[in-house]
Design a protein around this motif. Structure first.
Motif, PDB file in Angstrom:
ATOM      1  N   LEU A 211       0.825  -1.203   0.000  1.00  0.00           N
ATOM      2  CA  LEU A 211       0.000   0.000   0.000  1.00  0.00           C
ATOM      3  C   LEU A 211       0.859   1.252   0.000  1.00  0.00           C
ATOM      4  CD1 LEU A 211      -3.187   0.549   2.148  1.00  0.00           C
ATOM      5  CD2 LEU A 211      -1.469   2.340   1.984  1.00  0.00           C
ATOM      6  N   ASP A 236      -6.609  -4.974  -3.815  1.00  0.00           N
ATOM      7  CA  ASP A 236      -7.339  -3.935  -3.094  1.00  0.00           C
ATOM      8  C   ASP A 236      -6.396  -3.028  -2.311  1.00  0.00           C
ATOM      9  OD1 ASP A 236      -6.667  -5.976  -1.350  1.00  0.00           O
ATOM     10  OD2 ASP A 236      -8.594  -6.016  -0.318  1.00  0.00           O
ATOM     11  N   GLN A 237      -5.355  -3.607  -1.689  1.00  0.00           N
ATOM     12  CA  GLN A 237      -4.420  -2.786  -0.930  1.00  0.00           C
ATOM     13  C   GLN A 237      -3.673  -1.804  -1.830  1.00  0.00           C
ATOM     14  OE1 GLN A 237      -4.249  -2.883   2.543  1.00  0.00           O
ATOM     15  NE2 GLN A 237      -6.086  -4.100   2.146  1.00  0.00           N
ATOM     16  N   PHE A 240      -5.984   1.037  -2.484  1.00  0.00           N
ATOM     17  CA  PHE A 240      -6.101   1.953  -1.348  1.00  0.00           C
ATOM     18  C   PHE A 240      -4.905   2.904  -1.284  1.00  0.00           C
ATOM     19  CE2 PHE A 240      -8.632  -1.630   0.756  1.00  0.00           C
ATOM     20  CZ  PHE A 240      -9.810  -1.174   0.200  1.00  0.00           C
ATOM     21  N   LYS A 244      -5.184   6.948  -1.643  1.00  0.00           N
ATOM     22  CA  LYS A 244      -4.587   7.838  -0.639  1.00  0.00           C
ATOM     23  C   LYS A 244      -3.838   8.976  -1.313  1.00  0.00           C
ATOM     24  CE  LYS A 244      -1.486   7.653   3.402  1.00  0.00           C
ATOM     25  NZ  LYS A 244      -0.476   8.645   2.972  1.00  0.00           N
ATOM     26  N   GLN A 267     -12.618  -3.953   4.132  1.00  0.00           N
ATOM     27  CA  GLN A 267     -12.401  -2.573   3.718  1.00  0.00           C
ATOM     28  C   GLN A 267     -12.760  -2.376   2.245  1.00  0.00           C
ATOM     29  OE1 GLN A 267      -8.382  -1.180   4.200  1.00  0.00           O
ATOM     30  NE2 GLN A 267      -8.872   0.934   3.645  1.00  0.00           N
ATOM     31  N   ALA A 268     -12.421  -3.353   1.417  1.00  0.00           N
ATOM     32  CA  ALA A 268     -12.746  -3.249  -0.002  1.00  0.00           C
ATOM     33  C   ALA A 268     -14.256  -3.271  -0.221  1.00  0.00           C
ATOM     34  CB  ALA A 268     -12.084  -4.380  -0.778  1.00  0.00           C
ATOM     35  N   SER A 271     -15.664  -0.017   0.793  1.00  0.00           N
ATOM     36  CA  SER A 271     -15.302   1.022  -0.159  1.00  0.00           C
ATOM     37  C   SER A 271     -16.157   0.946  -1.427  1.00  0.00           C
ATOM     38  CB  SER A 271     -13.817   0.908  -0.514  1.00  0.00           C
ATOM     39  OG  SER A 271     -13.382   2.012  -1.252  1.00  0.00           O
ATOM     40  N   LEU A 277     -14.337   3.150  -4.150  1.00  0.00           N
ATOM     41  CA  LEU A 277     -13.766   2.155  -5.052  1.00  0.00           C
ATOM     42  C   LEU A 277     -14.846   1.810  -6.073  1.00  0.00           C
ATOM     43  CD1 LEU A 277     -11.251   0.374  -5.560  1.00  0.00           C
ATOM     44  CD2 LEU A 277     -12.284  -1.364  -4.095  1.00  0.00           C
TER      45      LEU A 277
END
Length: 363
Positions: A211, A236-237, A240, A244, A267-268, A271, A277
């Motif tokens: 990430l 996904d990471q 993210f 950011k 989290q995905a 999002s 996302l």
């Protein structure tokens, strides 16, 4: 009297519960790693559903530890070894693992990552040099890259995110250059791009699945390519991290740029529901659970040979907000209320071909 005794003995044996088929899985990931935790959770639920005895040991992303775990299983007394062993060819360890297992009595199924290239030429096909190596089951990683890229392009078209030249500009952040799953995802991306004449790939970089590295590289990518509004990510990471960096420049993911990712972390899913996302594909964490279905059938006399010994299946599905909500309901807790018996050919004689699709479990 003897005849009556024999009948009673046979009746007792038939009434005695059959011993559960024993299976071990050497998990190549870390015990606190979201993806591999989810994979193990699905496998435990599948084993419970199918009545299998399952143990999972983590290699903690250490290929030498993975080999040591296999050695320890082989060193057990024969009666204490699992009947089946599930392995993943992460870091190219499978050829040595097969050599270690030879003569132990355990039967091997490769899951998540199979044997390819030079390693495949070294060990040959399943059930040849190593007859106990039954085969492999892998997710079609190329499909993940293709599905997410196609959906990302369509989102960009719908949002009108074209540059001054009338084209959609894409930035791509891949996992790495070498692992088969990363290469396959990248290949899927390029296939989707080749089908889209209104899209141009400005640049592709590799971020080693991190990430923080994704955020760092996105910062200078968006300075170098200011018209890029579509960001494709290999996980996904990674997505993210890119999001950011986009926020830091004052942007709003999901509004003035669209992002895609792969995997099924909480989290995905959240999002996707929030709209930050725009595109997400996942489902391959179930590969080990599907492998247990194959093991169950094999142990009960139904071989998967008729479908092939090296199975590569399209296990990825695209998630929208509603599907993400259902996924979190089904997979958000520690106990997954899932019934894997419906996938077994032994338990469902009408099943002629395995339907390994996570979307079925979300209905």
């Amino acid at each position: 009297m003897l005849y009556r005794f024999v009948l009673m003995l046979l009746a007792g044996l038939l009434a005695w519960p059959a011993q559960a088929v024993s299976v071990a899985f050497i998990n190549p990931g870390r015990s606190q790693e979201i993806y591999w935790e989810a994979a193990s959770g699905a496998m435990f639920q599948a084993s419970k559903s199918l009545g299998l005895q399952l143990e999972i040991q983590y290699a903690e992303r250490d290929h030498l530890r993975a080999l040591d775990l296999v050695r320890a299983l082989v060193a057990r007394p024969a009666a204490q070894r699992p009947q089946y062993l599930l392995l993943s060819n992460d870091y190219g360890t499978a050829p040595e693992m097969l050599r270690l297992v030879e003569g132990s009595g355990m039967q091997v199924l490769m899951v998540f990552s199979g044997i390819h290239g030079a390693d495949q030429r070294l060990v040959g096909p399943p059930r040849d040099k190593y007859p106990f190596w039954l085969g492999s089951l892998e997710p079609d990683a190329e499909d993940a890259g293709y599905l997410t890229a196609k959906a990302l392009i369509e989102k960009g078209r719908q949002a009108g995110l074209t540059g001054s030249d009338g084209l959609l500009h894409v930035l791509a952040l891949g996992g790495d250059r070498s692992t088969p799953s990363s290469a396959a995802r990248n290949s899927g991306l390029h296939r989707a791009l080749a089908e889209a004449p209104d899209v141009v790939l400005d640049q592709m970089v590799y971020v080693n699945w991190r990430l923080d590295t994704a955020a760092e590289k996105t910062r200078w990518l968006i300075r170098r390519h200011p018209e890029a509004r579509l960001i494709w990510a290999g996980s996904d990471q990674i997505a993210f991290g890119a999001m950011k960096a986009w926020r830091e420049r004052g942007g709003e993911p999901g509004r003035d740029a669209v992002f895609s990712g792969i995997n099924t972390s909480t989290q995905a899913m959240q999002s996707i529901q929030s709209g930050e996302l725009s595109v997400l594909a996942g489902g391959h964490f179930m590969t080990g659970a599907w492998g247990l279905v194959m093991v169950y059938d094999h142990a009960h006399g139904r071989d998967f040979r008729d479908e092939g010994l090296t199975l590569v299946r399209p296990m990825f599905t695209l998630f929208n907000p509603e599907r993400a909500r259902r996924f979190l309901q089904r997979f958000g807790g520690h106990e997954l209320p899932l019934d894997f018996r419906q996938y077994s050919k032994v338990l469902n004689p009408r099943v002629k071909r395995y339907q390994f699709d996570v979307s079925v479990l979300l209905r």
